[in-house]
Design an enzyme around this catalytic site. Structure first.
Site, PDB file in Angstrom:
ATOM      1  CB  SER A 229     -33.123 -10.738 -11.832  1.00  0.00           C
ATOM      2  OG  SER A 229     -32.382 -10.931 -12.995  1.00  0.00           O
ATOM      3  CB  THR A 281     -29.575  -4.656 -14.199  1.00  0.00           C
ATOM      4  OG1 THR A 281     -30.221  -3.782 -14.343  1.00  0.00           O
ATOM      5  CG2 THR A 281     -29.783  -5.663 -12.999  1.00  0.00           C
ATOM      6  CE  LYS A 285     -27.972  -1.715 -17.285  1.00  0.00           C
ATOM      7  NZ  LYS A 285     -28.900  -1.559 -18.354  1.00  0.00           N
ATOM      8  N   GLY A 354     -38.272   9.013 -25.203  1.00  0.00           N
ATOM      9  CA  GLY A 354     -37.381   8.718 -23.929  1.00  0.00           C
ATOM     10  C   GLY A 354     -35.959   9.351 -24.172  1.00  0.00           C
ATOM     11  CB  ALA A 355     -34.092  11.413 -22.542  1.00  0.00           C
ATOM     12  CG  ASN A 377     -37.620  12.497 -22.304  1.00  0.00           C
ATOM     13  OD1 ASN A 377     -38.274  11.343 -22.199  1.00  0.00           O
ATOM     14  ND2 ASN A 377     -37.120  13.088 -21.132  1.00  0.00           N
TER      15      ASN A 377
HETATM   16  P1  NAP Z   1     -35.495   5.470 -17.185  1.00  0.00           P
HETATM   17  O1  NAP Z   1     -34.021   5.639 -17.045  1.00  0.00           O
HETATM   18  O2  NAP Z   1     -36.038   5.587 -15.663  1.00  0.00           O
HETATM   19  O3  NAP Z   1     -36.045   6.460 -18.238  1.00  0.00           O
HETATM   20  C1  NAP Z   1     -37.627   6.514 -18.097  1.00  0.00           C
HETATM   21  C2  NAP Z   1     -38.047   7.323 -19.456  1.00  0.00           C
HETATM   22  O4  NAP Z   1     -39.454   7.082 -19.494  1.00  0.00           O
HETATM   23  C3  NAP Z   1     -37.464   8.730 -19.344  1.00  0.00           C
HETATM   24  O5  NAP Z   1     -37.414   9.308 -20.649  1.00  0.00           O
HETATM   25  C4  NAP Z   1     -38.873   9.191 -18.862  1.00  0.00           C
HETATM   26  O6  NAP Z   1     -39.145  10.702 -19.146  1.00  0.00           O
HETATM   27  C5  NAP Z   1     -40.006   8.444 -19.694  1.00  0.00           C
HETATM   28  N1  NAP Z   1     -41.471   8.564 -18.746  1.00  0.00           N
HETATM   29  C6  NAP Z   1     -41.809   7.961 -17.688  1.00  0.00           C
HETATM   30  N2  NAP Z   1     -42.915   7.989 -17.446  1.00  0.00           N
HETATM   31  C7  NAP Z   1     -43.418   8.870 -18.427  1.00  0.00           C
HETATM   32  C8  NAP Z   1     -44.586   9.356 -18.684  1.00  0.00           C
HETATM   33  N3  NAP Z   1     -45.803   9.207 -17.716  1.00  0.00           N
HETATM   34  N4  NAP Z   1     -44.924  10.183 -19.739  1.00  0.00           N
HETATM   35  C9  NAP Z   1     -44.027  10.347 -20.558  1.00  0.00           C
HETATM   36  N5  NAP Z   1     -42.543   9.918 -20.444  1.00  0.00           N
HETATM   37  C10 NAP Z   1     -42.341   9.048 -19.274  1.00  0.00           C
HETATM   38  O7  NAP Z   1     -35.884   4.212 -17.482  1.00  0.00           O
HETATM   39  P2  NAP Z   1     -35.060   3.025 -18.363  1.00  0.00           P
HETATM   40  O8  NAP Z   1     -34.005   2.312 -17.820  1.00  0.00           O
HETATM   41  O9  NAP Z   1     -34.583   4.050 -19.621  1.00  0.00           O
HETATM   42  O10 NAP Z   1     -36.234   2.232 -18.821  1.00  0.00           O
HETATM   43  C11 NAP Z   1     -37.264   2.589 -19.589  1.00  0.00           C
HETATM   44  C12 NAP Z   1     -38.020   1.329 -20.212  1.00  0.00           C
HETATM   45  O11 NAP Z   1     -37.376   0.362 -20.846  1.00  0.00           O
HETATM   46  C13 NAP Z   1     -38.457   0.351 -19.004  1.00  0.00           C
HETATM   47  O12 NAP Z   1     -39.744   0.949 -18.168  1.00  0.00           O
HETATM   48  C14 NAP Z   1     -38.649  -1.033 -19.275  1.00  0.00           C
HETATM   49  O13 NAP Z   1     -39.997  -1.285 -19.676  1.00  0.00           O
HETATM   50  C15 NAP Z   1     -37.738  -0.978 -20.420  1.00  0.00           C
HETATM   51  N6  NAP Z   1     -36.741  -1.933 -20.752  1.00  0.00           N
HETATM   52  C16 NAP Z   1     -36.627  -2.609 -21.555  1.00  0.00           C
HETATM   53  C17 NAP Z   1     -35.244  -3.618 -21.546  1.00  0.00           C
HETATM   54  C18 NAP Z   1     -35.384  -4.572 -22.444  1.00  0.00           C
HETATM   55  O14 NAP Z   1     -34.249  -5.522 -22.535  1.00  0.00           O
HETATM   56  N7  NAP Z   1     -36.456  -4.679 -23.583  1.00  0.00           N
HETATM   57  C19 NAP Z   1     -34.476  -3.401 -20.631  1.00  0.00           C
HETATM   58  C20 NAP Z   1     -34.577  -2.179 -19.680  1.00  0.00           C
HETATM   59  C21 NAP Z   1     -35.746  -1.695 -19.565  1.00  0.00           C
HETATM   60  P3  NAP Z   1     -38.529  12.007 -18.231  1.00  0.00           P
HETATM   61  O15 NAP Z   1     -37.046  12.036 -18.695  1.00  0.00           O
HETATM   62  O16 NAP Z   1     -39.300  13.141 -18.676  1.00  0.00           O
HETATM   63  O17 NAP Z   1     -38.785  11.743 -16.721  1.00  0.00           O
END
Ligand code: NAP
Length: 495
Positions: A229, A281, A285, A354-355, A377
């Site tokens: 972190s 986190t 959460k 994304g979802a 998604n």
């Molecule tokens: P999560 O709950 O695991 O969701 C992942 C999402 O990505 C789901 O919609 C998944 O689709 C999709 N996905 C994963 N691999 C894929 C692929 N190969 N092709 C198409 N879609 C794919 O993760 P999260 O917590 O939402 O985090 C998502 C991203 O946000 C992280 O990887 C990170 O880089 C970023 N993030 C940014 C911040 C920030 O403050 N900027 C904070 C946290 C995270 P399915 O539903 O089909 O599996």
């Protein structure tokens, strides 16, 4: 010493081919390093309690006797060995010749906590009232650190209590704040003498050791895992920047809702530790929200709607207040890039890919602001469920080729290191004037953002969102604005 240590421990059991002469030379060498000499703890650890070369008892005792004669501030002997009459007599008679050297009687438990820490401490006091008890045990969970804090809090006499292992890290960082006579740090990661030991650089720079005191207010990030972190670095950086008597800790709360509840109850029942707020986190959460509800705390309506809290504040009377700043960080950066106020997002067409958790927070913020959101998604059923919950549209991922949005947001992990060439949309979807926001922040400029820039889009990187949510947390923690530029530069340095 130039790194700022106030005392040195000389572990003579690390010396190969130990003799009294070699030990004397080592002690002399350390003393010569600084004038006046830095206080020294001399230890010759028994192999049964973590000693390195397993030297015989007679030699170890002789080394400690000699250390007394050579003016060590402390000698450290295993409490177990103090029970042997010969050793006890030899050590006490050496100490009787010195008005300076003090005895540390140490006990170690390498598998887990001692059965009764307070009773063990009392035993040391009875066996030798002038000795400093040093009780060190392996913490297998952060919740096992609280017994150490309790003993330190209750004891008036000099005492050292520390927890080993990664789960014991906060006992090392907070040792001085809660009353441990010393804490042990290493010069660098390779020279640590116990598991979970910090380096002096981490202790002084990252964890602000020099400004820690009894009244320091505590914050931290609750996560499992927590090692990577960046939150401790950015929040402590801002506390330092504003010269605040506050410290931010990595809080490795392994497990699920039960372990989180135990941790929060441990904090709630020890107001004297002065924990004031937490970032929360993965995976806690949702547990955090459930716990706040059960504890009759206050939940911000949008955190309730998102179904997750990433910030927890303990108010003056200890009541919990749960918030979600993930969406706030995203909204702030979208508004500033579009150059609009909150009401200016009304009617803006947004395509969100994304979802998962991040998509949920961003959707909640956009819908609340009146934007027209369409969710795409890979797993269409998840897009549909999310859209139904937030009363917006959804489409199959394949429909993205015809998207006509003003704002396009990637909330998937596509493009994240090490798969940096992956794109969540075909490049020809990106149109000049479109605002393209990638929530991925490692790398900061993703392939999506590079292509979007090249095609004349305005871009927002994931780091802006990360800093935005941290800024919103900082405000909740302190009531003051943090330093966004400083946060950004700290993250860039780490990345
Ligand atoms: P999560 O709950 O695991 O969701 C992942 C999402 O990505 C789901 O919609 C998944 O689709 C999709 N996905 C994963 N691999 C894929 C692929 N190969 N092709 C198409 N879609 C794919 O993760 P999260 O917590 O939402 O985090 C998502 C991203 O946000 C992280 O990887 C990170 O880089 C970023 N993030 C940014 C911040 C920030 O403050 N900027 C904070 C946290 C995270 P399915 O539903 O089909 O599996």
């Amino acid at each position: 010493m130039s790194a700022g240590a106030e005392m040195l421990e000389l572990r003579t059991d690390y010396l190969a081919g130990l003799t009294l002469d070699r030990a004397a030379a080592a002690i002399g060498g350390v003393r010569a390093l600084r004038s006046p000499a830095i206080p020294m703890i001399v230890t010759c650890r028994d192999g049964r309690e973590g000693g390195v070369h397993g030297y015989p008892g007679a030699l170890r005792t002789a080394v400690l006797q000699q250390a007394v004669r050579l003016g060590a501030a402390f000698i450290d002997l295993e409490f177990e060995n103090f029970h042997e009459d010969e050793t006890k007599e030899a050590i006490l008679s050496a100490l009787a010749e010195s008005s300076y050297t003090r005895l540390i009687l140490s006990a170690h438990s390498f598998d887990g906590p001692f059965e009764d820490l307070a009773a063990l401490c009392a035993d040391v006091h009875i066996a030798c009232p002038t000795a400093v008890p040093k009780l060190v045990y392996q913490a297998n969970h952060i919740n096992e650190c609280f017994a150490a804090f309790d003993l330190l809090h209750e004891e008036d006499e000099d005492i050292i209590v520390l927890c080993m292992g990664e789960a014991g890290l906060i006992s090392r960082i907070l040792a001085n704040k809660v009353g441990s006579l010393v804490t042990f740090v290493s010069l660098d990661a390779d020279s640590a003498t116990a598991s979970g030991q910090l380096t002096i650089g981490q202790y002084r720079d990252l964890y602000r050791a020099d400004s820690l005191g009894e009244n320091t207010e505590l914050f931290g990030v609750i996560a499992d895992p927590v090692t990577h972190s960046l939150s401790p670095a950015i929040h402590n950086g801002c506390f330092g920047d504003l010269e605040m008597d506050r410290l931010y800790l990595p809080l490795w709360v392994a497990g699920g809702s039960n372990e989180l509840a135990t941790f929060l109850n441990n904090v709630q029942s020890r107001d004297w530790l002065r924990f004031r707020g937490f970032s929360v986190t993965i995976p806690h959460k949702q547990h955090c929200l459930d716990h706040t509800r059960k504890a009759r705390g206050v939940i911000e309506p949008l955190a309730e709607k998102i179904g997750a809290a990433n910030t927890l504040i303990r108010s003056g009377e200890g009541r919990l207040h749960a918030y979600n700043t993930d969406y706030a960080g995203a909204m702030a950066t979208i508004r500033s890039t579009l150059g609009v106020t909150e009401s200016g997002l009304k009617g803006v067409r947004a395509a969100l890919i994304g979802a998962g958790g991040v998509a949920r927070a961003v959707t909640a913020g956009l819908v609340e602001a009146g934007a027209l959101v369409t969710i795409y998604n890979r797993t269409a059923s998840k897009a549909e469920a999310l859209a139904r919950e937030f009363d917006c549209r959804w489409e199959e991922l394949s429909a993205l080729t015809e998207v006509e949005a003003q704002l396009l947001i990637n909330c998937t992990s596509l493009g994240m290191s090490p798969h940096v060439d992956a794109m969540p949309v075909p490049a020809d979807v990106l149109k000049p004037g479109m605002v393209v926001f990638d929530t991925v922040y490692n790398p900061i400029e993703t392939q999506l953002l590079a292509r979007a820039k090249a095609r004349g889009c305005k871009t927002i990187d994931g780091l802006s969102m990360f800093v935005g949510q941290a800024m919103a947390q900082f405000k909740l923690f302190t009531g003051c604005e943090g330093n966004a530029e400083l946060m950004r530069s700290i993250v860039c340095d780490y990345l």
